[in-house]
Motif scaffolding. Structure first.
Motif, PDB file in Angstrom:
ATOM      1  N   TRP A   1     -15.847  -1.107   8.347  1.00 47.86           N
ATOM      2  CA  TRP A   1     -15.923  -1.818   9.378  1.00 47.86           C
ATOM      3  C   TRP A   1     -17.038  -1.010   9.764  1.00 47.86           C
ATOM      4  CZ3 TRP A   1     -10.437  -2.446   7.316  1.00 47.86           C
ATOM      5  CH2 TRP A   1     -10.596  -3.434   7.352  1.00 47.86           C
TER       6      TRP A   1
ATOM      7  N   ILE B   1     -10.537  -0.376  -3.286  1.00 46.04           N
ATOM      8  CA  ILE B   1     -11.398  -1.624  -2.429  1.00 46.04           C
ATOM      9  C   ILE B   1     -11.274  -0.085  -1.402  1.00 46.04           C
ATOM     10  CG2 ILE B   1     -11.577  -3.075  -1.626  1.00 46.04           C
ATOM     11  CD1 ILE B   1     -11.741  -3.403  -4.707  1.00 46.04           C
ATOM     12  N   ARG B   2     -12.186  -0.004  -0.949  1.00 44.52           N
ATOM     13  CA  ARG B   2     -12.662   0.675   0.059  1.00 44.52           C
ATOM     14  C   ARG B   2     -13.544   0.261   1.410  1.00 44.52           C
ATOM     15  NH1 ARG B   2     -15.365   6.239   0.062  1.00 44.52           N
ATOM     16  NH2 ARG B   2     -14.174   7.231   0.323  1.00 44.52           N
ATOM     17  N   ASN B   3     -12.384  -0.477   1.889  1.00 36.48           N
ATOM     18  CA  ASN B   3     -13.152  -1.125   3.019  1.00 36.48           C
ATOM     19  C   ASN B   3     -13.701  -1.019   4.545  1.00 36.48           C
ATOM     20  OD1 ASN B   3     -11.807  -3.861   1.726  1.00 36.48           O
ATOM     21  ND2 ASN B   3     -10.305  -2.776   1.762  1.00 36.48           N
TER      22      ASN B   3
ATOM     23  N   ASN C   1     -12.263  -8.789   9.964  1.00 35.14           N
ATOM     24  CA  ASN C   1     -12.525  -8.814   8.391  1.00 35.14           C
ATOM     25  C   ASN C   1     -13.340  -7.768   8.189  1.00 35.14           C
ATOM     26  OD1 ASN C   1     -11.276 -11.534   7.095  1.00 35.14           O
ATOM     27  ND2 ASN C   1     -12.328 -12.321   8.724  1.00 35.14           N
ATOM     28  N   PRO C   2     -13.721  -7.051   6.299  1.00 34.25           N
ATOM     29  CA  PRO C   2     -14.438  -6.332   7.018  1.00 34.25           C
ATOM     30  C   PRO C   2     -15.912  -6.068   6.574  1.00 34.25           C
ATOM     31  CG  PRO C   2     -13.066  -6.209   5.101  1.00 34.25           C
ATOM     32  CD  PRO C   2     -12.639  -6.886   6.014  1.00 34.25           C
ATOM     33  N   SER C   3     -16.611  -5.305   7.351  1.00 33.17           N
ATOM     34  CA  SER C   3     -17.945  -5.600   6.769  1.00 33.17           C
ATOM     35  C   SER C   3     -18.528  -6.158   5.813  1.00 33.17           C
ATOM     36  CB  SER C   3     -19.111  -4.629   7.400  1.00 33.17           C
ATOM     37  OG  SER C   3     -18.955  -4.470   9.252  1.00 33.17           O
TER      38      SER C   3
ATOM     39  N   SER D   1     -16.704  -4.240   0.973  1.00 29.46           N
ATOM     40  CA  SER D   1     -15.559  -4.011   0.432  1.00 29.46           C
ATOM     41  C   SER D   1     -16.027  -3.902  -0.342  1.00 29.46           C
ATOM     42  CB  SER D   1     -14.232  -5.066   0.755  1.00 29.46           C
ATOM     43  OG  SER D   1     -14.228  -5.599   1.511  1.00 29.46           O
TER      44      SER D   1
ATOM     45  N   ASP E   1      -8.418   6.898   6.418  1.00 31.60           N
ATOM     46  CA  ASP E   1      -8.077   5.891   7.556  1.00 31.60           C
ATOM     47  C   ASP E   1      -7.993   5.589   8.395  1.00 31.60           C
ATOM     48  OD1 ASP E   1      -8.053   4.311   4.597  1.00 31.60           O
ATOM     49  OD2 ASP E   1      -6.683   3.614   3.962  1.00 31.60           O
TER      50      ASP E   1
ATOM     51  N   LYS F   1     -10.593   1.636   4.923  1.00 33.63           N
ATOM     52  CA  LYS F   1      -9.302   1.011   4.921  1.00 33.63           C
ATOM     53  C   LYS F   1      -8.808   0.590   3.809  1.00 33.63           C
ATOM     54  CE  LYS F   1      -5.262  -2.128   4.948  1.00 33.63           C
ATOM     55  NZ  LYS F   1      -5.112  -2.044   3.507  1.00 33.63           N
ATOM     56  N   HIS F   2      -8.356   1.221   2.984  1.00 28.76           N
ATOM     57  CA  HIS F   2      -8.203   1.684   1.835  1.00 28.76           C
ATOM     58  C   HIS F   2      -7.268   0.817   0.706  1.00 28.76           C
ATOM     59  CE1 HIS F   2     -10.604   5.334   2.011  1.00 28.76           C
ATOM     60  NE2 HIS F   2     -10.616   4.746   1.453  1.00 28.76           N
ATOM     61  N   ASP F   3      -7.525  -0.296  -0.039  1.00 28.84           N
ATOM     62  CA  ASP F   3      -6.479  -1.011  -1.225  1.00 28.84           C
ATOM     63  C   ASP F   3      -6.531  -0.594  -2.248  1.00 28.84           C
ATOM     64  OD1 ASP F   3      -6.696  -2.679   1.490  1.00 28.84           O
ATOM     65  OD2 ASP F   3      -8.401  -4.598   0.841  1.00 28.84           O
TER      66      ASP F   3
END
Length: 174
Positions: free
Chosen positions: A109, A105-107, A117-119, A121, A34, A82-84
């Motif tokens: 950008w 979830i791999r977010n 906000n990610p491009s 997810s 990340d 960013k990983h959720d």
């Protein structure tokens, strides 16, 4: 016989953090991804010299040096990651290794996206076997022995060229 050591929801993981050495090692790795920490240093801190990483296209990378080279190419095309956390299971194996199975979830950008906000997810799962390290400066004295990564890269089609590293089906180290 393998034994389920723990199961944590993403909410529990976020609230309480990792509960075992293998979980702390795994979180340190995801935090490194990340933060783009793979752009320096060596992947040997995380991957045993004979560790096998199976990517989503059935390409295999062996050891930390190959992994770091591939990751630099793969992730350099994104501004941010960013990983959720959704769920994390840990299984203790009879040989002393731990199996971590995570749903995330791999977010992502893209470079032009400067918003919060990610491009895109992307759902993903890691299945990894973690065991004693073969170097002295490994985190928690552990390294990946084998990793299987599954993520729906098709969701990246609208954003990347057809020959992007994420879609390649052969080992690549440009």
């Amino acid at each position: 016989m393998p034994k389920l050591a723990s199961h944590l929801s993403g909410a529990e993981w976020s609230a309480n953090g990792p509960q075992t050495a293998a979980q702390r090692f795994f979180k340190a790795y995801v935090d490194t991804v990340d933060s783009h920490g793979f752009n320096h240093g060596s992947g040997q801190q995380y991957y045993a010299k004979d560790a096998v990483f199976h990517n989503q296209n059935n390409v295999q990378y062996v050891g930390g040096d190959e992994m770091w080279a591939w990751m630099k190419l793969l992730f350099r095309q994104f501004r941010r990651l960013k990983h959720d956390w959704l769920s994390i299971w840990e299984i203790q194996n009879e040989d002393g290794t731990a199996q971590i199975i995570s749903q995330n979830i791999r977010n992502i950008w893209l470079p032009e996206n400067t918003s919060d906000n990610p491009s895109v997810s992307v759902p993903m799962s890691f299945i990894c076997r973690i065991g004693p390290a073969d170097i002295s400066d490994a985190i928690e004295g552990l390294q990946f022995k084998e990793v299987w990564l599954y993520w729906d890269t098709k969701l990246l089609d609208p954003f990347l060229q057809n020959d992007a590293i994420v879609f390649r089906r052969e080992k690549t180290f440009l």
